[in-house]
Design a protein around this motif. Structure first.
Motif, short mmCIF file in Angstrom:
data_model
loop_
_atom_site.label_atom_id
_atom_site.label_comp_id
_atom_site.label_asym_id
_atom_site.label_seq_id
_atom_site.Cartn_x
_atom_site.Cartn_y
_atom_site.Cartn_z
N LYS A 61 0.84 -1.20 0.00
CA LYS A 61 0.00 0.00 0.00
C LYS A 61 0.87 1.24 0.00
O LYS A 61 2.01 1.22 0.47
CB LYS A 61 -0.99 0.00 1.16
CG LYS A 61 -0.40 0.22 2.52
CD LYS A 61 -1.51 0.27 3.56
CE LYS A 61 -1.00 0.81 4.86
NZ LYS A 61 -2.06 1.07 5.81
N GLY A 78 -2.90 13.49 -8.51
CA GLY A 78 -4.13 13.50 -7.74
C GLY A 78 -4.91 12.20 -7.87
O GLY A 78 -6.01 12.08 -7.35
N ALA A 82 1.67 12.01 -6.51
CA ALA A 82 0.98 13.08 -5.79
C ALA A 82 0.45 14.15 -6.74
O ALA A 82 -0.68 14.62 -6.61
CB ALA A 82 1.90 13.71 -4.75
N ASP A 119 3.33 6.89 1.64
CA ASP A 119 3.87 8.24 1.57
C ASP A 119 4.01 8.63 0.10
O ASP A 119 4.53 7.87 -0.70
CB ASP A 119 5.23 8.30 2.27
CG ASP A 119 5.77 9.71 2.42
OD1 ASP A 119 4.97 10.66 2.50
OD2 ASP A 119 7.01 9.86 2.45
N LEU A 120 3.50 9.81 -0.24
CA LEU A 120 3.64 10.33 -1.60
C LEU A 120 4.49 11.58 -1.54
O LEU A 120 4.20 12.51 -0.79
CB LEU A 120 2.26 10.68 -2.19
CG LEU A 120 1.23 9.55 -2.24
CD1 LEU A 120 -0.08 10.06 -2.82
CD2 LEU A 120 1.75 8.38 -3.04
N VAL A 172 -3.49 9.02 -7.19
CA VAL A 172 -2.98 8.03 -6.25
C VAL A 172 -3.07 8.64 -4.86
O VAL A 172 -2.70 9.79 -4.67
CB VAL A 172 -1.52 7.64 -6.57
CG1 VAL A 172 -0.99 6.60 -5.58
CG2 VAL A 172 -1.40 7.13 -8.00
N HIS A 173 -3.57 7.86 -3.91
CA HIS A 173 -3.74 8.36 -2.54
C HIS A 173 -3.06 7.43 -1.55
O HIS A 173 -2.93 6.22 -1.81
CB HIS A 173 -5.23 8.46 -2.19
CG HIS A 173 -6.01 9.23 -3.20
ND1 HIS A 173 -6.83 8.61 -4.11
CD2 HIS A 173 -6.06 10.55 -3.48
CE1 HIS A 173 -7.38 9.52 -4.90
NE2 HIS A 173 -6.93 10.71 -4.54
N GLU A 174 -2.65 7.98 -0.42
CA GLU A 174 -2.10 7.15 0.65
C GLU A 174 -3.19 6.15 1.04
O GLU A 174 -4.37 6.46 1.04
CB GLU A 174 -1.67 8.00 1.83
CG GLU A 174 -0.41 8.79 1.53
CD GLU A 174 0.14 9.55 2.72
OE1 GLU A 174 -0.31 9.32 3.86
OE2 GLU A 174 1.02 10.39 2.50
N ASP A 175 -2.78 4.94 1.35
CA ASP A 175 -3.62 3.79 1.70
C ASP A 175 -4.21 3.07 0.50
O ASP A 175 -4.85 2.04 0.66
CB ASP A 175 -4.72 4.15 2.70
CG ASP A 175 -4.17 4.47 4.08
OD1 ASP A 175 -3.13 3.89 4.44
OD2 ASP A 175 -4.76 5.30 4.79
N ASP A 176 -4.02 3.57 -0.74
CA ASP A 176 -4.39 2.79 -1.92
C ASP A 176 -3.51 1.54 -1.93
O ASP A 176 -2.34 1.59 -1.57
CB ASP A 176 -4.14 3.56 -3.22
CG ASP A 176 -5.19 4.62 -3.50
OD1 ASP A 176 -6.23 4.64 -2.81
OD2 ASP A 176 -4.97 5.41 -4.44
N ARG A 230 -8.72 0.92 -4.01
CA ARG A 230 -8.91 1.94 -2.97
C ARG A 230 -9.53 1.30 -1.72
O ARG A 230 -10.26 0.31 -1.84
CB ARG A 230 -9.81 3.04 -3.50
CG ARG A 230 -9.29 3.62 -4.81
CD ARG A 230 -9.44 5.11 -4.87
NE ARG A 230 -9.12 5.62 -6.19
CZ ARG A 230 -7.93 6.04 -6.55
NH1 ARG A 230 -6.93 6.00 -5.71
NH2 ARG A 230 -7.72 6.53 -7.76
#
Length: 152
Positions: free
Chosen positions: A41, A55, A52, A44-45, A57-61, A97
């Motif tokens: 997972k 927009g 990052a 950190d981006l 890809v998100h942390e915890d994906d 996600r």
């Protein structure tokens, strides 16, 4: 042709000319860590990285696949060569996600890797270097043993 490589030129100049022929390595500016089920997972981006800035890809994906290669059970070190590539080249990630049942395909353009210091280099190599925000824990000296005083 071989004799042209064996010149009296400064060895560092030959190394620089050989390095200049290699494409610059790029990535997406993200740190992956496996969860307790060995699913990678994003934790950190990098603010200036492709992940990052997109927009998308998100942390915890959760990372499911890179360019069609399923990464379940792979370590971050094993996935890194799949993510890295020439600057400006495209990479397709398949993400899951949190709470979703369907994956999402995301295409990013690789950007040059920029690492600020040893902690970031260790983290990018899959190590657990100190977090740049927290740093190492402060030094606490061991307690001093003082013998009990004799009563007067």
């Amino acid at each position: 042709a071989f004799s042209s490589l064996a010149t009296d030129a400064d060895p560092s100049e030959r190394l620089n000319s050989l390095t200049a022929m290699e494409p610059e390595v790029a990535g997406i500016g993200a740190l992956l860590k496996p969860n307790k089920y060995s699913i990678l997972k994003f934790v950190d981006l990098h603010p200036g990285g492709a992940a990052a800035l997109s927009g998308l890809v998100h942390e915890d994906d959760r990372l499911v696949a890179v360019d069609g290669v399923v990464v379940r059970g792979m370590t971050p070190q094993e996935v890194a060569p799949l993510i890295r590539g020439p600057v400006g080249s495209r990479i397709e990630l398949e993400l899951l996600r949190p709470g979703a049942t369907q994956t999402t395909a995301v295409t990013l353009k690789r950007q040059p890797l920029v690492m600020a210091g040893p902690a970031e280099r260790a983290r990018a190599a899959g190590g657990s270097g100190p977090s740049p925000a927290k740093g190492p824990p402060p030094y606490t000296p061991p307690p001093q043993h003082t013998p009990p005083r004799a009563a007067p």
